[in-house]
Design an enzyme around this catalytic site. Structure first.
Site, PDB file in Angstrom:
ATOM      1  N   GLY A 115       0.893  -1.349   0.034  1.00 59.10           N
ATOM      2  CA  GLY A 115      -0.039   0.024   0.022  1.00 59.10           C
ATOM      3  C   GLY A 115       0.713   1.205  -0.078  1.00 59.10           C
ATOM      4  CB  SER A 116       4.200   2.226  -0.829  1.00 60.45           C
ATOM      5  OG  SER A 116       4.713   1.940  -2.103  1.00 60.45           O
ATOM      6  CG  ASN A 170      -2.509  -0.778 -13.149  1.00 66.94           C
ATOM      7  OD1 ASN A 170      -2.508  -1.110 -12.068  1.00 66.94           O
ATOM      8  ND2 ASN A 170      -1.872  -1.691 -14.087  1.00 66.94           N
ATOM      9  CG  HIS A 177       2.570  -2.499 -15.375  1.00 62.82           C
ATOM     10  ND1 HIS A 177       2.084  -3.607 -14.947  1.00 62.82           N
ATOM     11  CD2 HIS A 177       3.760  -2.862 -15.880  1.00 62.82           C
ATOM     12  CE1 HIS A 177       2.982  -4.565 -15.198  1.00 62.82           C
ATOM     13  NE2 HIS A 177       3.914  -4.266 -16.049  1.00 62.82           N
ATOM     14  CG  ASP A 205      -7.247  -5.641 -25.235  1.00 64.94           C
ATOM     15  OD1 ASP A 205      -7.710  -6.843 -25.120  1.00 64.94           O
ATOM     16  OD2 ASP A 205      -7.733  -4.917 -25.822  1.00 64.94           O
ATOM     17  CB  VAL A 206      -4.059  -7.554 -18.840  1.00 62.16           C
ATOM     18  CG1 VAL A 206      -3.158  -7.285 -17.649  1.00 62.16           C
ATOM     19  CG2 VAL A 206      -5.355  -8.351 -18.486  1.00 62.16           C
ATOM     20  CG  ASP A 207      -0.590  -4.485 -17.628  1.00 61.39           C
ATOM     21  OD1 ASP A 207      -1.319  -3.880 -16.702  1.00 61.39           O
ATOM     22  OD2 ASP A 207       0.011  -5.645 -17.202  1.00 61.39           O
ATOM     23  CD  GLU A 229       5.564   1.204  -9.054  1.00 63.30           C
ATOM     24  OE1 GLU A 229       4.401   1.226  -8.310  1.00 63.30           O
ATOM     25  OE2 GLU A 229       6.266   0.497  -9.211  1.00 63.30           O
TER      26      GLU A 229
END
Ligand code: GAR
Length: 196
Positions: A12-13, A104, A106, A145-147, A176
């Site tokens: 959870g950072s 998201n 990644h 479509d994932v990512d 990130e």
């Protein structure tokens, strides 16, 4: 106020960084969902008193998890759903109703090292194995479509000769934290501009 829901699976950072940067300032973190018991869920609840919901992947399919998140986010009139280290795959009607409203973070420079099975340390170990010179992180919209959804922004990190998966992960995580805040700020600004 811009309303955010966060989805987590781990430490959870990224989530903490989002809460600390936005809560009570330019956005409101309404709820945190997790697909497994995890530190992130405990922190959201215990430190920040944010309502949390465990949608345990032991009991629910990916689609059932996504549908429950969908239902709650419609009810709460959420403006943005952030996958901050969320490891289940999101599908179903939420992708239509929240088009361009689910993002998201990644840990690679997509389209490299993305797709099912490419998450967390798997990504960094593969980057080291392939002797890449550069890696980094990507914030993108979530689609079926994932990512592969549209990229909002990326941050590059140089891969050093003596890097291991762990050392690379640490340096990328710092980027990130910067990237996710920048991306959310872009979307808050867009949301405000659309309302004028
Ligand atoms: C982050 O490195 C994030 O990019 C990754 O999980 C980690 C979660 O860390 N996500 C993925 O790999 C998704 N495909 P955090 O719980 O400390 O934010």
């Amino acid at each position: 106020m811009f309303k955010i829901a966060i989805l987590v699976s781990g430490t959870g950072s990224n989530m903490l960084n989002i809460i600390e940067s936005f809560q009570g300032k330019s956005a409101e973190i309404l709820t945190v969902f997790a697909d497994r018991p995890c530190k992130a869920l405990e922190k959201a609840q215990d430190i920040y008193n944010i309502p949390t919901k465990l949608l345990n992947k032991k009991d629910l399919s990916n689609l059932e998890i996504a549908n429950k998140v969908h239902e709650e986010c419609v009810k709460l009139k959420v403006d943005l759903i952030v996958l901050a280290g969320f490891l289940s795959i999101i599908g179903g009607k939420i992708l239509e109703d929240f088009e361009n409203k689910i993002i998201n973070i990644h840990p690679s420079l997509l389209p490299k090292y993305g797709g099912p099975g490419m998450y967390g340390m798997n990504v960094h170990n593969q980057v080291i194995k392939n002797q890449e010179n550069t890696s980094g992180c990507t914030v993108h919209f979530v689609t079926k479509d994932v990512d592969q959804g549209k990229i909002i922004l990326q941050k590059q990190v140089k891969v050093e000769k003596n890097d291991t998966g762990e050392t690379l992960q640490k340096r990328i995580l710092i980027q990130e934290h910067i990237a996710i805040i920048e991306a959310i700020n872009i979307l808050i600004k867009q949301h405000e501009d659309e309302r004028v």
